[in-house]
Write a protein that holds these residues in place. Structure first.
Motif, mmCIF file in Angstrom:
data_model
loop_
_atom_site.group_PDB
_atom_site.id
_atom_site.type_symbol
_atom_site.label_atom_id
_atom_site.label_comp_id
_atom_site.label_asym_id
_atom_site.label_seq_id
_atom_site.Cartn_x
_atom_site.Cartn_y
_atom_site.Cartn_z
ATOM 1 N N GLY A 133 48.829 106.234 -11.331
ATOM 2 C CA GLY A 133 48.931 105.584 -10.032
ATOM 3 C C GLY A 133 47.575 105.020 -9.628
ATOM 4 O O GLY A 133 46.565 105.306 -10.270
ATOM 5 N N ILE A 134 47.576 104.209 -8.568
ATOM 6 C CA ILE A 134 46.315 103.681 -8.054
ATOM 7 C C ILE A 134 46.271 103.959 -6.558
ATOM 8 O O ILE A 134 47.193 103.595 -5.828
ATOM 9 C CB ILE A 134 46.179 102.162 -8.302
ATOM 10 N N GLY A 135 45.222 104.627 -6.087
ATOM 11 C CA GLY A 135 45.089 104.908 -4.658
ATOM 12 C C GLY A 135 43.642 104.796 -4.250
ATOM 13 O O GLY A 135 42.744 104.810 -5.097
ATOM 14 N N ALA A 136 43.403 104.688 -2.955
ATOM 15 C CA ALA A 136 42.032 104.586 -2.458
ATOM 16 C C ALA A 136 41.782 105.638 -1.398
ATOM 17 O O ALA A 136 42.681 106.000 -0.644
ATOM 18 C CB ALA A 136 41.761 103.198 -1.880
ATOM 19 N N GLY A 137 40.549 106.164 -1.359
ATOM 20 C CA GLY A 137 40.104 107.043 -0.292
ATOM 21 C C GLY A 137 39.048 106.304 0.502
ATOM 22 O O GLY A 137 38.188 105.638 -0.072
ATOM 23 N N LEU A 138 39.114 106.406 1.825
ATOM 24 C CA LEU A 138 38.240 105.608 2.677
ATOM 25 C C LEU A 138 37.357 106.498 3.538
ATOM 26 O O LEU A 138 37.857 107.337 4.292
ATOM 27 C CB LEU A 138 39.085 104.712 3.599
ATOM 28 N N LEU A 139 36.066 106.299 3.413
ATOM 29 C CA LEU A 139 35.102 106.943 4.299
ATOM 30 C C LEU A 139 34.563 105.842 5.211
ATOM 31 O O LEU A 139 33.857 104.946 4.745
ATOM 32 C CB LEU A 139 33.973 107.565 3.478
ATOM 33 N N LEU A 140 34.927 105.876 6.489
ATOM 34 C CA LEU A 140 34.546 104.810 7.415
ATOM 35 C C LEU A 140 33.669 105.381 8.511
ATOM 36 O O LEU A 140 34.045 106.360 9.158
ATOM 37 C CB LEU A 140 35.798 104.177 8.028
ATOM 38 N N ASP A 141 32.490 104.760 8.718
ATOM 39 C CA ASP A 141 31.572 105.273 9.730
ATOM 40 C C ASP A 141 31.325 106.758 9.537
ATOM 41 O O ASP A 141 31.287 107.525 10.513
ATOM 42 C CB ASP A 141 32.137 104.999 11.135
ATOM 43 N N ILE A 145 46.318 101.307 -1.786
ATOM 44 C CA ILE A 145 45.965 100.003 -2.363
ATOM 45 C C ILE A 145 46.820 99.699 -3.590
ATOM 46 O O ILE A 145 46.992 98.538 -3.957
ATOM 47 C CB ILE A 145 44.457 99.968 -2.706
ATOM 48 N N GLY A 146 47.390 100.727 -4.218
ATOM 49 C CA GLY A 146 48.235 100.504 -5.392
ATOM 50 C C GLY A 146 49.480 99.693 -5.081
ATOM 51 O O GLY A 146 50.087 99.116 -5.983
ATOM 52 N N HIS A 147 49.841 99.633 -3.788
ATOM 53 C CA HIS A 147 51.082 98.951 -3.435
ATOM 54 C C HIS A 147 50.855 97.723 -2.580
ATOM 55 O O HIS A 147 51.750 97.297 -1.848
ATOM 56 C CB HIS A 147 52.050 99.950 -2.803
ATOM 57 N N ILE A 148 49.648 97.140 -2.660
ATOM 58 C CA ILE A 148 49.497 95.848 -2.004
ATOM 59 C C ILE A 148 49.892 94.769 -3.001
ATOM 60 O O ILE A 148 49.767 94.915 -4.218
ATOM 61 C CB ILE A 148 48.092 95.628 -1.385
ATOM 62 N N THR A 149 50.465 93.693 -2.472
ATOM 63 C CA THR A 149 51.047 92.645 -3.302
ATOM 64 C C THR A 149 49.957 91.762 -3.901
ATOM 65 O O THR A 149 49.125 91.224 -3.178
ATOM 66 C CB THR A 149 51.988 91.765 -2.456
ATOM 67 N N VAL A 179 58.414 94.587 -11.318
ATOM 68 C CA VAL A 179 58.922 95.596 -10.397
ATOM 69 C C VAL A 179 58.054 96.862 -10.482
ATOM 70 O O VAL A 179 57.654 97.278 -11.573
ATOM 71 C CB VAL A 179 60.395 95.943 -10.719
ATOM 72 N N CYS A 180 57.780 97.455 -9.315
ATOM 73 C CA CYS A 180 56.918 98.641 -9.216
ATOM 74 C C CYS A 180 57.780 99.884 -9.010
ATOM 75 O O CYS A 180 58.949 99.779 -8.626
ATOM 76 C CB CYS A 180 55.961 98.435 -8.044
ATOM 77 N N THR A 181 57.194 101.070 -9.240
ATOM 78 C CA THR A 181 57.913 102.325 -8.978
ATOM 79 C C THR A 181 58.348 102.435 -7.519
ATOM 80 O O THR A 181 59.302 103.155 -7.213
ATOM 81 C CB THR A 181 57.003 103.552 -9.260
ATOM 82 N N GLY A 236 55.332 93.018 -7.877
ATOM 83 C CA GLY A 236 53.976 92.486 -7.916
ATOM 84 C C GLY A 236 52.917 93.360 -7.282
ATOM 85 O O GLY A 236 51.845 92.864 -6.943
ATOM 86 N N CYS A 237 53.210 94.674 -7.107
ATOM 87 C CA CYS A 237 52.180 95.580 -6.584
ATOM 88 C C CYS A 237 51.027 95.702 -7.593
ATOM 89 O O CYS A 237 51.235 95.580 -8.798
ATOM 90 C CB CYS A 237 52.747 96.983 -6.374
ATOM 91 N N LEU A 238 49.821 96.005 -7.089
ATOM 92 C CA LEU A 238 48.669 96.225 -7.962
ATOM 93 C C LEU A 238 48.987 97.247 -9.048
ATOM 94 O O LEU A 238 48.679 97.041 -10.225
ATOM 95 C CB LEU A 238 47.478 96.691 -7.119
ATOM 96 N N GLU A 239 49.623 98.373 -8.649
ATOM 97 C CA GLU A 239 49.909 99.446 -9.603
ATOM 98 C C GLU A 239 50.801 98.966 -10.754
ATOM 99 O O GLU A 239 50.642 99.410 -11.896
ATOM 100 C CB GLU A 239 50.579 100.607 -8.858
#
Lengths: 406, 406
Positions: free
Chosen positions: B222-230, B244-248, B255-257, B262-265
């Motif tokens: 899978g593809i995922g993101a962790g965000l540290l903001l401020d 982010i794995g499921h942005i077009t 076809v994605c899971t 057309g998802c990134l993953e």
């Protein structure tokens, strides 16, 4: 929020508490009681009473009877509206909106005038200055009655000082906008990105009241987003967060003002909508837009107006823009998982013709946990979201400062 | 950050200060002096001395000579490593990584074993339990020596309790993972999303030390993101940020899971890389991957290994995945304006073959102010980023709790 490390407040606790009391009072619709302040701030009743007394003595806060429909009407606190005035300025790509409000953010006068941001600061800022003097005079006021000014510009604002590398503001790069305006008006000026102000305005007085995770997208000539994350405006490492107008929607799509291809703005911004209309007219399609002459003068607001009058071609163009906006917002929803997305700006004034394809595309293209928890709505303040956000920022300067000296 | 309204800490100030002192000590490489603590926390020297004395008396903190190369060696503080142990567990789609560390996060034992997350909690959690007992016994320890456990799972974690609607974790939806693990181990457990833990691990001990705006992207099955903001982990309104794995990326792509197209993953995840390789072999291209039999058994790690040995077809597949990742990360950079993007996960172990097309595409497809201020780097902790993040969370539980009672 994670608790794995802490940010230590660098201001003294007394001022932080005063700011918090002022903010809870100004952002609670209908006023707030001392007991409620004490509960929400986790401070003793005595501490709240002391702070409120200071604020009352300074004339910043006053008591009113709450608007309970019947029975006992407890005494609540509100900002004293008569203590002074501020000005909020929203500079867009093609127009400027100016509001004059009292200290409770009630609008006493409003103005919307054309402004070509491409003419640069040497032309635009003197024009804004004279418009401010004009609106104040119309309101029976002068610049001496104004305590602070909030201003917004359609570019990434760095450290509240000026803009850096804005795609649609040639001639403004690195110009000290805030300092210039402070010299012109002689009062403190707060400078922000216009989409950020839209998020603040809708959060404070619009569709997003009380939301902690809100994205505001401004759809006009340019397209930008303002992000409120965990209850705080998020600006990014260098102040250029929220540039949703330049995320790629079609890898080989049309060229954008930023130089790339297939950006959202190049497909769904005001210019893109106008260009699509010009194409349709030139290809001989039946539309009321053929009445506009020369064809090259068609603007997005003409397309919006025609769509409102039932023109099918115009409606189709707006609806297609909605699908593109929905694709980009689905990315935003997948990344941010906001509780609310507010769609504002000039193009959004068309309402559900744009909102429906946005909602449909977001729900189709974002993951279920995020898509079922997000509400997508149009801006409650209409074209005023950013100008109201500018008012909020101006009032923050003056109310926080006055509270510290109370 | 905007100061237009304030979040009031609901814990008492003394505990907040103790947590902050503990965190500054544990996350400052080489130790920190009392004077420096006093400066960074904006507290008096006396207040710091009092807090540190409590922490020393509880055996949480100890004094050492700093590692200055020469001259005077001031006394600095560090976490007492011998006070106890914690376990960090990173469950991926196909494997589990387990670390045992002392209180200073030094790894005393490490384990990486296959785990099929699709078998659901009834199979996976007992397996994880027995692996933890095994690694502890290898380290000469038992579960009685462990003060807390941190765990990560590859799905959106809600309120630290379990997962909601994960695309790649059938059978886990709504299962009380944290409670189950707490019963098994009899110690406090912290549960988080694996990519979020990657961001925390790289921030604490890896490539992102000291960054305030950091995105970690985990590229595996899978593809995922962790965000540290401020400086704070951002989870979104319902805990499913960073998907982010499921942005077009391609509106009409594969076809994605998750059910979309057309998802990134579906274009750059481990399965997509394996499928592309199978296609290439079936179409008769010359590649060492033809040696794998049956062809349907080719996995992404085979493609990575072949690319490392110079196989051109495999290199091309990895490079194309990099371009797709770059397009998605350009959206993230335009929206978040992070100072750093850390690329981790199994697929990222190939290094610059993946990183270079990512960098190139991000710089091409994001706006100048954001693209020139972002550094894109591979995970310093390699496959361990998320497991180290789990250790950080486990240590946060135990160090904060012990500090309060000190």
């Amino acid at each position: 929020m994670s608790t794995f490390f802490w940010t230590i407040p660098t201001q003294n606790v007394k001022n932080i508490n005063k700011h918090a009391v002022v903010d809870l009072i100004r952002f609670t619709a209908g006023g707030i009681s001392r007991i409620e302040l004490s509960r929400q701030m986790n401070l003793t009743r005595a501490a709240i009473t002391a702070i409120v007394s200071d604020l009352q003595a300074a004339g910043l806060v006053r008591e009113i009877e709450s608007h309970y429909p019947s029975g006992r009407r407890p005494i609540v606190l509100e900002i004293n509206p008569d203590r002074g005035y501020v000005v909020g300025i929203d500079m867009g790509a093609t127009h400027v909106t100016i509001l004059v409000t009292d200290f409770s953010a009630r609008v006493v006068r409003e103005m919307d005038e054309p402004l070509d941001i491409n003419q640069g600061p040497a032309v635009c800022l003197p024009r804004v200055e004279s418009l401010v003097h004009q609106i104040l005079s119309e309101a029976g006021l002068s610049i001496k009655d104004i305590s602070a000014v909030g201003a917004g510009v359609p570019g990434p604002v760095v450290a509240g000082v000026g803009v850096m590398g804005p795609p649609i503001m040639p001639g403004w790069d690195g110009y000290p906008i805030r300092d210039d305006l402070e010299k012109r008006f002689g009062v403190p000026v707060s400078l922000s990105n216009d989409a950020e102000l839209g998020a603040i305005g809708e959060w404070a007085y619009g569709a997003g009241r009380g939301e902690r995770d809100l994205a505001y997208i401004k759809v006009g000539t340019g397209i930008g987003a303002g992000l409120l994350l965990d209850g705080q405006i998020y600006r990014g490492a260098t102040g250029s967060s929220g540039e949703i107008g330049h995320i790629t929607i079609e890898e080989n799509g049309p060229v954008c003002t930023c130089g790339n291809r297939g950006c959202l703005e190049a497909l769904a911004g005001g210019r893109a909508i106008a260009n699509r209309a010009i194409q349709e007219v030139n290809s001989g399609r039946r539309t009321v837009l053929t009445e506009i002459s020369p064809v090259s003068q068609i603007r997005s607001r003409d397309v919006i107006a025609a769509a409102r009058r039932g023109d099918l071609v115009s409606q189709q163009i707006v609806s297609e823009a909605g699908v593109h906006l929905g694709t980009a917002l689905a990315s935003l929803v997948n990344l941010f998982n906001p509780s609310m997305v507010v769609v504002g700006g000039g193009v959004a004034q068309i309402g559900d013709l744009l909102l429906e394809p946005i909602r449909e595309t977001v729900h189709q293209r974002s993951l279920l946990p995020a898509s079922r928890s997000v509400r997508i709505t149009s801006a409650l303040l209409g074209r005023r979201s950013s100008a109201m956000g500018a008012v909020v920022q101006a009032l923050s300067i003056v109310l926080h400062r006055l509270s510290e000296h109370s």
